[in-house]
Design an enzyme around this catalytic site. Structure first.
Site, PDB file in Angstrom:
ATOM      1  N   HIS A 119       0.820  -1.230   0.000  1.00 19.87           N
ATOM      2  CA  HIS A 119       0.000   0.000   0.000  1.00 19.87           C
ATOM      3  C   HIS A 119       0.852   1.277   0.000  1.00 19.87           C
ATOM      4  O   HIS A 119       0.308   2.376  -0.137  1.00 19.87           O
ATOM      5  CB  HIS A 119      -0.918   0.036   1.232  1.00 19.87           C
ATOM      6  N   ASP A 123      -2.325 -10.953  -2.061  1.00 16.81           N
ATOM      7  CA  ASP A 123      -2.878 -10.405  -0.810  1.00 16.81           C
ATOM      8  C   ASP A 123      -4.357 -10.068  -1.059  1.00 16.81           C
ATOM      9  O   ASP A 123      -4.735  -9.685  -2.166  1.00 16.81           O
ATOM     10  CB  ASP A 123      -2.097  -9.137  -0.434  1.00 16.81           C
ATOM     11  N   HIS A 150      -6.010  -7.611  -0.211  1.00 17.78           N
ATOM     12  CA  HIS A 150      -6.215  -6.191  -0.488  1.00 17.78           C
ATOM     13  C   HIS A 150      -5.490  -5.790  -1.774  1.00 17.78           C
ATOM     14  O   HIS A 150      -4.436  -6.348  -2.091  1.00 17.78           O
ATOM     15  CB  HIS A 150      -5.680  -5.349   0.682  1.00 17.78           C
ATOM     16  N   ASP A 174      -3.754 -13.049   3.789  1.00 15.75           N
ATOM     17  CA  ASP A 174      -5.053 -12.649   4.345  1.00 15.75           C
ATOM     18  C   ASP A 174      -6.200 -13.007   3.408  1.00 15.75           C
ATOM     19  O   ASP A 174      -7.350 -12.677   3.698  1.00 15.75           O
ATOM     20  CB  ASP A 174      -5.070 -11.154   4.692  1.00 15.75           C
TER      21      ASP A 174
HETATM   22 ZN    ZN Z   1      -3.735  -7.384   2.909  1.00 14.18          ZN
END
Ligand code: ZN
Length: 298
Positions: free
Chosen positions: A121, A157, A159, A240
């Protein structure tokens, strides 16, 4: 045969707080499990130099990280929090990534960087989503300096790696494939975000069959590499997307990471692979998923 995994002890000292999901126990569980596996050799590396980070991040941003950490820590942005060890953790984590890249580039085998804080991120001048420095793009630029011109980044991931995408979407020498939950944090990663034709986003809803996530990610990997062959492959390996993760709604199990890793090795038999830890917030599950990925790299 063994696979080398690279880490630095300062990665365990970064701590955003006792009630924060990005806990040192995530990496602790992974390293403990790796230590009992005969297939894994754990190597501690030297920290990176600041110059390696300047290929990706701005000087004022790095100064902010170093000075805030030097004061004992603080809130960088919302839930992205530093303590007194965070700057050294950043240098340790990126040092481990660079060592993994050097290892793979030299033909000594695939490699994995067991690190935190995560990175995908992080933007050039801003940390967010628990991420301080974009470890995978730092690694990709290092590989390119070593002569690996074309880099494929696969991000599984749960996200979307908004930072990674922002850092490469105008550079056709990098291609980015991301499977992620949508709508979900951080809100980016729609399929029509294509960069200069080098971004391949696979946004999916939660609770679907694991085979659907795997097959759809794989279809995007195939699409991203038709008529284009990478010189090195990075896996932004968050865990995750596993069933039961507190910060995601996907359904993957360790066998799916092993399957994807084997598919990569079959499709790109001569291309070195560097995996690196991103998210994953159930520590025992992170260890299970990561070890399945790592064992498939042997
Ligand atoms: Zn993540």
């Amino acid at each position: 045969m063994t696979v080398s995994i690279f880490t630095h002890p300062d990665c365990l000292r970064h701590d955003p707080g006792s009630d924060h999901p990005e806990t040192p126990a995530r990496l602790g569980a992974l390293l403990e499990r790796a230590g009992t596996s005969g297939a894994v050799k754990v190597l501690e590396t030297a920290p990176a130099k600041r110059e390696s980070l300047l290929a990706v991040h701005t000087e004022p941003y790095l100064e902010t990280l170093e000075s805030m950490s030097g004061r004992g820590g603080g809130v960088l942005f919302l839930d992205t929090i530093l303590n007194g060890a965070s700057w050294n953790a950043v240098l340790g984590a990126t040092g481990a990534v660079l060592a993994a890249v050097d290892h793979a580039h030299a033909g000594r085998g695939h490699a994995f960087a067991a690190i935190r804080p995560p990175g995908h991120h992080a933007l050039a001048g801003k940390g967010m989503g628990f991420c301080l420095v974009n470890n995978v793009v730092v690694g990709a630029r290092h590989a390119q300096r070593a002569g690996r011109a074309r880099i494929l980044i696969i991000d599984w991931d749960v996200h979307h790696g908004n930072g990674t995408q922002a850092l490469m979407e105008t550079d056709p020498s990098l291609r980015y494939v991301s499977l992620h939950q949508h709508p979900w944090y951080p809100g980016t990663g729609m399929a029509d975000e294509r960069g200069v034709g080098n971004v391949f986003n696979v946004p999916r809803g939660p609770g679907l069959a694991a085979s659907l996530y795997v097959d759809d990610l794989w279809a995007a990997v195939v699409a991203s590499t038709s008529g284009w062959s990478p010189d090195m492959i990075f896996v932004s390996a968050g865990f995750d997307a596993m069933a039961g993760d507190p910060l995601g709604g996907f359904t993957l199990e360790p066998e799916h990471y092993a399957d994807l890793t084997r598919r990569l090795r079959e499709r790109f038999p001569k291309t070195p692979i560097v995996g690196l830890l991103e998210g994953g917030y159930a520590p025992a599950r992170v260890a299970d998923g990561a070890l399945a990925h790592i064992a498939a790299l042997v």
